[in-house]
Design an enzyme around this catalytic site. Structure first.
Site, PDB file in Angstrom:
ATOM      1  N   SER A  37      -9.370   0.900   3.065  1.00  0.00           N
ATOM      2  CA  SER A  37      -8.618   1.770   2.162  1.00  0.00           C
ATOM      3  C   SER A  37      -7.503   1.048   1.414  1.00  0.00           C
ATOM      4  O   SER A  37      -6.885   1.625   0.511  1.00  0.00           O
ATOM      5  CB  SER A  37      -8.027   2.943   2.950  1.00  0.00           C
ATOM      6  N   SER A  81      -9.497  -1.680   7.200  1.00  0.00           N
ATOM      7  CA  SER A  81      -8.950  -1.511   5.854  1.00  0.00           C
ATOM      8  C   SER A  81      -8.117  -2.674   5.325  1.00  0.00           C
ATOM      9  O   SER A  81      -7.700  -2.649   4.172  1.00  0.00           O
ATOM     10  CB  SER A  81      -8.134  -0.215   5.778  1.00  0.00           C
ATOM     11  N   LYS A  92       0.849  -1.185   0.000  1.00  0.00           N
ATOM     12  CA  LYS A  92       0.000   0.000   0.000  1.00  0.00           C
ATOM     13  C   LYS A  92       0.888   1.240   0.000  1.00  0.00           C
ATOM     14  O   LYS A  92       1.909   1.275   0.705  1.00  0.00           O
ATOM     15  CB  LYS A  92      -0.869  -0.052   1.263  1.00  0.00           C
TER      16      LYS A  92
END
Length: 465
Positions: free
Chosen positions: A157, A181, A81
């Site tokens: 996310s 997330s 990420k």
């Protein structure tokens, strides 16, 4: 890489590389080719570090040729990420503003640990702006797309992480989980995710969201691979003040232990409301396979979610206050407005939320004196359509973005370890949470492993990939 080996698990790639049946360079080149082929549709990557990855792979091949073993993840491609620092790249954290930062001088702690175990970083992944997102939609980089249906959300996310592993671009990825997330993209994209105990894995050199709630962890397509990555990243780290001083407690060798003696219950009350039929079905399948009908209610879970919202928005607003003042128009408007609202929450609300958090944690820990594992939905539904604004839960029309994490927030609020395990329903997979007591990741992973061996949970391969 041999034909048909694109979907090899990380454990098999590492074995093939160490035994010289496959070179690390071939494994990395194959991953880069998959990214080039499929990412124009999935939009999971924001940065591909091909030159770095190939150089690292060649170094691994040289080590093996010299009779050395690079580690349990030898030659395994992985991605992170884009809130994890990657040396030479600005750490964008899904934002427009952060792109103006200087390139990171050093990799994040977990990137270093993965590469110390032999893994090879191939790139950074799309995410919701500043991790304040449950959808996987990003106004600056575009939405990541669900590999099982590219008209649907990945969840956020860590949406790029879910898409990249779900679509088979890489066998492993790292993400973060503040309110859900890791677990939400795992559920929507049909893969395994681990949110460890708060403080278990180092967050050093990753961009924060809510320091008192932020966790980091791995995604994979099997429990074996999830455990391999988790073991590689464990251990204290003085660079993260919240990282526990506990020594590493490896789990890979424990996965096959019998789970028959574990006390397993279904999370009741709050966790059985606000769900679509597919979420009920997923929990029912898992409970049946584990032979449990026992139901335990976590008291005041709804208030826990509300308190998590207060702490999230206030801490997030505090972190971003200078950016909100100087560059308000460079935020995603939906993120900006929630942060501004957080900046105006009265201090007594925050004080009450923190006091409640301590009470709630004590109540939850009391439950785990009599239970080893709780089973709960990971999301209330399968992945919604991209751009979908509302859905109907228990007869009430509610905003999608705010309510996807309805079942994850009360768990991360007190830092419990959770494996999100995918149940391969049609037309889309959906995840369940396997929740354990603090520091008992081993138990949650053992239960997930047993369910995987029974065929109840699995990461289905999407059509067209």
């Amino acid at each position: 890489m041999q034909a048909g080996s694109d979907w090899l698990p990380a454990s098999e790639i590492a074995q093939a590389v160490v035994s010289r049946k496959m070179s690390a360079l071939a494994a990395v080149d194959a991953a880069l080719a998959r990214i080039a082929r499929h990412d124009p549709v999935l939009n999971s990557f924001t940065d591909v570090v091909a030159h770095r990855a190939r150089a690292r792979a060649r170094a691994i091949d040289a080590e093996i040729a010299a009779g050395k073993n690079p580690g349990p993840l030898a030659g395994v491609p992985f991605a992170v990420k884009n809130l994890f620092d990657v040396q030479g790249l600005p750490t964008r954290a899904g934002s427009k503003i952060n792109r103006d930062l200087a390139p990171a001088p050093r990799d994040a702690a977990l990137v270093e640990r993965m590469e110390a175990a032999g893994a090879v970083l191939v790139g950074a992944l799309n995410m919701g702006e500043y991790a304040y997102d449950f959808t996987g939609e990003n106004v600056h980089d575009g939405p990541s797309r669900n590999p099982h249906d590219t008209t649907r959300m990945t969840g956020g996310s860590s949406g790029g992480s879910g898409a990249a592993v779900g679509g088979g671009l890489v066998p492993l990825a790292l993400g973060s989980d503040t309110n859900g997330s890791i677990r939400v993209p795992s559920s929507f994209c049909g893969i395994f995710g681990l949110k460890p105990t708060y403080g278990r894995l180092s967050r050093a050199r990753s961009f924060p969201f809510v320091a008192s709630l932020d966790h980091v962890g791995p995604f994979a397509r099997s429990v074996d691979d999830l455990a391999l990555a988790y073991d590689a990243m464990q251990g204290p780290d003085a660079d993260d003040a919240a990282c526990a001083t506990r020594p590493a407690e490896p789990v890979s060798a424990l996965l096959a232990q019998d789970v028959g003696g574990l006390r397993i219950a279904i999370a009741g009350g709050y966790f059985q409301n606000n769900v679509f039929p597919e979420a009920k079905e997923a929990v029912a399948r898992v409970a049946k396979a584990l032979g449990t009908t026992r139901v335990i209610e976590i008291p005041e879970a709804g208030r826990a979610r509300a308190a998590a919202y207060v702490i999230t928005t206030v801490e997030g607003a505090s972190l971003h206050l200078d950016r909100l003042r100087k560059r308000p128009n460079d935020f995603d408007p939906a993120v900006r407005d929630r942060l501004i609202a957080g900046a105006m929450i009265p201090a007594p609300f925050v004080d009450r939320a923190q006091k409640f958090r301590r009470w709630y944690r004590a109540q939850v820990l009391e439950i785990f004196k009599n239970v080893d594992v709780l089973i709960a939905p990971a999301t209330p539904c399968i992945a919604p359509k991209l751009g979908q604004q509302t859905f109907v839960l228990d007869g009430v029309e509610l905003p999608v973005r705010a309510n996807i994490g309805i079942h994850t927030q009360p768990i991360s609020f007190v830092g419990l370890p959770v494996v999100a395990a995918p149940v391969p329903l049609e037309p889309m997979p959906i995840g369940v949470q396997i929740i354990a007591a603090p520091w008992r990741e081993d138990i949650a992973l053992r239960v997930a492993y047993a369910l995987e061996r029974m065929g109840v949970v699995a990461a289905p391969r999407p059509k067209g990939f």
